[in-house]
Design a protein around this motif. Structure first.
Motif, short mmCIF file in Angstrom:
data_model
loop_
_atom_site.label_atom_id
_atom_site.label_comp_id
_atom_site.label_asym_id
_atom_site.label_seq_id
_atom_site.Cartn_x
_atom_site.Cartn_y
_atom_site.Cartn_z
N THR A 1 0.83 -1.21 0.00
CA THR A 1 0.00 0.00 0.00
C THR A 1 0.87 1.25 0.00
O THR A 1 0.56 2.24 -0.68
N ILE A 2 1.96 1.22 0.76
CA ILE A 2 2.90 2.35 0.75
C ILE A 2 3.44 2.56 -0.66
O ILE A 2 3.53 3.70 -1.15
N ALA A 3 3.81 1.46 -1.33
CA ALA A 3 4.33 1.56 -2.70
C ALA A 3 3.27 2.13 -3.64
O ALA A 3 3.56 2.99 -4.48
N PHE A 4 2.03 1.67 -3.47
CA PHE A 4 0.93 2.16 -4.31
C PHE A 4 0.74 3.66 -4.11
O PHE A 4 0.59 4.41 -5.09
N LEU A 5 0.74 4.12 -2.87
CA LEU A 5 0.56 5.55 -2.59
C LEU A 5 1.73 6.36 -3.16
O LEU A 5 1.52 7.47 -3.67
N SER A 6 2.93 5.80 -3.08
CA SER A 6 4.10 6.50 -3.63
C SER A 6 3.99 6.63 -5.14
O SER A 6 4.23 7.70 -5.71
N LEU A 7 3.62 5.53 -5.82
CA LEU A 7 3.49 5.56 -7.28
C LEU A 7 2.31 6.43 -7.70
O LEU A 7 2.37 7.12 -8.73
N LYS A 8 1.25 6.42 -6.89
CA LYS A 8 0.11 7.30 -7.15
C LYS A 8 0.54 8.76 -7.09
O LYS A 8 0.07 9.60 -7.86
N GLY A 9 1.46 9.05 -6.15
CA GLY A 9 1.98 10.41 -6.04
C GLY A 9 2.74 10.83 -7.29
O GLY A 9 2.74 12.01 -7.66
N VAL A 10 3.41 9.87 -7.95
CA VAL A 10 4.12 10.17 -9.20
C VAL A 10 3.12 10.57 -10.28
O VAL A 10 3.29 11.58 -10.99
N VAL A 11 2.07 9.78 -10.41
CA VAL A 11 1.07 10.02 -11.47
C VAL A 11 0.32 11.31 -11.23
O VAL A 11 0.12 12.12 -12.14
#
Length: 296
Positions: A53-63
């Motif tokens: 979930t942390i990784a998902f939120l981080s990648l979501k921040g990129v997009v």
């Protein structure tokens, strides 16, 4: 009456009592080994969910080019907004308690024979603090689920740094926190490079291709986590140098800080992908890790 002798007798009695208590705990842990092992494995699985979930939120921040709460508590709050969130968080809390219990047993009873030399004691102290951290995280999951509390605070690390600054030798204490995180980072990267984590993975029954895949996932994931720990250490050292609590930061700030590193958004994205692989590595541990409760 010889007071020196009385003091020695008292010390011997306390030592004998502590050893007896530890022996009783070992016996109970050994008896409960089957269900404790299942709980510990579910703990690794739950830890993996948090890191994914942390990784998902981080990648979501990129997009989205946004500042997401990319740390464990931020992950819990995000999961609390999804379908069946209350049930999911309670299940996660149970798993995180299981992981906390396993870390506590690793610290106190040393089932993996870390020993009593400096390196072993340092690791066992780390397991103890990890136990406390994940128990606190489990409680945070319960709070989000049942009490609908907010558990993520953007400036929580800054607040903790300020509390340390307010203590005698506060600047030195903040610096020590930074050095500890850097030591953890160096150790994790060393473990990743040497792939020494595989000695605790039961992979003998897997074909060579799958074994190589496990090694690659572990190496990249642990390296990414080590780099994030190193960045947290660097932020605390900066805070100590400038005597400025606002320069301190936790995982979310550390991950975001990689956007300002050489490579910018590419470096940040690679760290986020590395955290995703660390979550997968936690699932690998859930499935294949040696958990020797019988040796406790």
């Amino acid at each position: 009456m010889n007071p020196h002798k009385t003091g020695n007798d008292l010390k011997n009695n306390v030592t004998a009592g502590a050893q007896q208590t530890k022996a009783q705990m070992k016996q109970k842990v050994t008896q409960a080994a089957p269900w404790l092992e299942k709980l510990a494995r579910f703990g690794y699985f739950s830890k993996g969910v948090v890191y994914l979930t942390i990784a998902f939120l981080s990648l979501k921040g990129v997009v989205q080019q946004s500042r997401n709460a990319a740390d464990a508590r931020g992950a819990l709050e995000y999961l609390g907004r999804t379908t069946l969130s209350d049930v999911l968080l309670i299940v996660l809390a149970i798993g995180l308690v299981g992981y906390s219990l396993w870390q506590f047993i690793r610290s106190l009873l040393d089932p993996e024979d870390q020993g009593h030399k400096f390196k072993g004691i340092f690791k066992r102290i780390g397991y103890f603090f990890s136990s406390i951290a994940y128990l606190t995280l489990a409680w945070a999951a319960v709070r989000v689920s049942l009490l609908k509390d907010r558990v993520w605070e953007q400036q929580s690390e800054e607040q903790w740094a300020q509390r340390l600054f307010d203590l005698p030798f506060g600047r030195e204490l903040v610096g020590i926190v930074g050095v500890v995180f850097l030591a953890v980072a160096v150790n994790q990267i060393y473990v990743a490079v040497r792939a020494s984590f595989m000695k605790r993975i039961e992979s003998w029954h897997l074909d060579p291709q799958k074994q190589r895949m496990l090694v690659s996932i572990g190496r990249i994931g642990i390296t990414a986590r080590g780099l994030v720990a190193g960045m947290i250490g660097w932020l605390f050292l900066k805070a100590a140098y400038y005597v400025d609590a606002e320069k301190a930061g936790g995982m979310s700030e550390a991950i975001r800080n990689f956007e300002r590193a050489p490579g910018g958004i590419i470096t940040y994205s690679l760290i986020a992908l590395g955290m995703l692989l660390y979550g997968l590595y936690a699932w690998i541990q859930a499935a294949y890790r040696r958990i020797p409760f019988e040796k406790a």
